[in-house]
Scaffold this active site. Sequence first.
Site, PDB file in Angstrom:
ATOM      1  N   GLU A   1      24.912  32.935  37.077  1.00 24.31           N
ATOM      2  CA  GLU A   1      25.852  32.223  36.205  1.00 24.31           C
ATOM      3  C   GLU A   1      25.393  30.829  35.778  1.00 24.31           C
ATOM      4  OE1 GLU A   1      28.491  33.808  34.986  1.00 24.31           O
ATOM      5  OE2 GLU A   1      28.025  35.567  36.193  1.00 24.31           O
TER       6      GLU A   1
ATOM      7  N   PHE B   1      36.185  35.304  41.449  1.00 24.45           N
ATOM      8  CA  PHE B   1      36.951  35.778  40.288  1.00 24.45           C
ATOM      9  C   PHE B   1      35.994  36.169  39.171  1.00 24.45           C
ATOM     10  CE2 PHE B   1      39.350  34.846  36.282  1.00 24.45           C
ATOM     11  CZ  PHE B   1      40.294  35.851  36.408  1.00 24.45           C
ATOM     12  N   GLY B   2      36.193  37.363  38.638  1.00 23.12           N
ATOM     13  CA  GLY B   2      35.419  37.835  37.499  1.00 23.12           C
ATOM     14  C   GLY B   2      36.321  38.045  36.295  1.00 23.12           C
ATOM     15  N   TYR B   3      35.851  37.640  35.117  1.00 21.59           N
ATOM     16  CA  TYR B   3      36.643  37.788  33.900  1.00 21.59           C
ATOM     17  C   TYR B   3      35.865  38.466  32.779  1.00 21.59           C
ATOM     18  CZ  TYR B   3      33.948  33.657  32.671  1.00 21.59           C
ATOM     19  OH  TYR B   3      32.912  32.785  32.435  1.00 21.59           O
ATOM     20  N   GLY B   4      34.556  38.697  33.008  1.00 21.75           N
ATOM     21  CA  GLY B   4      33.695  39.380  32.042  1.00 21.75           C
ATOM     22  C   GLY B   4      32.937  40.461  32.783  1.00 21.75           C
ATOM     23  N   SER B   5      31.638  40.525  32.580  1.00 19.94           N
ATOM     24  CA  SER B   5      30.838  41.599  33.174  1.00 19.94           C
ATOM     25  C   SER B   5      30.895  41.605  34.699  1.00 19.94           C
ATOM     26  CB  SER B   5      29.389  41.507  32.704  1.00 19.94           C
ATOM     27  OG  SER B   5      28.806  40.292  33.121  1.00 19.94           O
TER      28      SER B   5
END
Length: 182
Positions: free
Chosen positions: A84, A7-11
């Site tokens: 990350e 899951f990605g929520y930014g870059s």
Amino acid sequence: MDEFWVFGYGSLMWNPGFPFEERIQARLMGYRRSLCVRSWVHRGTEERPGLVLGLDRGGSCRGVAFKVPLSDQDETLDYLRERELVTHVYLERLLPLKLDDGRIVKAVTYVVDRAHAQYGGAVTVSEAARIVNAAVGQSGPNPVYVANTVAHLREMGIHDHWLESVVAEIAKLEGVGVEEAL
């Protein structure tokens, strides 16, 4: 595990950096996108930290789910951990997502560690704008990071009203229009 999702929520949404078979918008419940991480390297310094995105408790977050080929799972996890977990302000979690097509999947997700020294907590729109506007790090000015994030979210049809309010406040501080700030 017969499927591997991230899951990605930014870059990560527009610059994943790993191979994937499927990309679909998704919602994560129980966490929200927030400028809650004090950036001491990429978007600020220890003396003048910037703010970058983290997933903090409460609400929900629209983002992107990537289905990674199982043959690339180990390499992708290594890459994500290097990207990350540099200062360990994020915690790696396997959390359920609701994909836009209705499927429910579990995805590797990075949430903020509230006990970490870089956790900035909840800040108001004006506090966030003031902090962001004054910060520059190794990866460049903090306002560019925030404006770029909002621009990419808009391109994907994702509206993050709080983050958009921060950009509007930064534009006021800089004496420019919101569109100029983007």
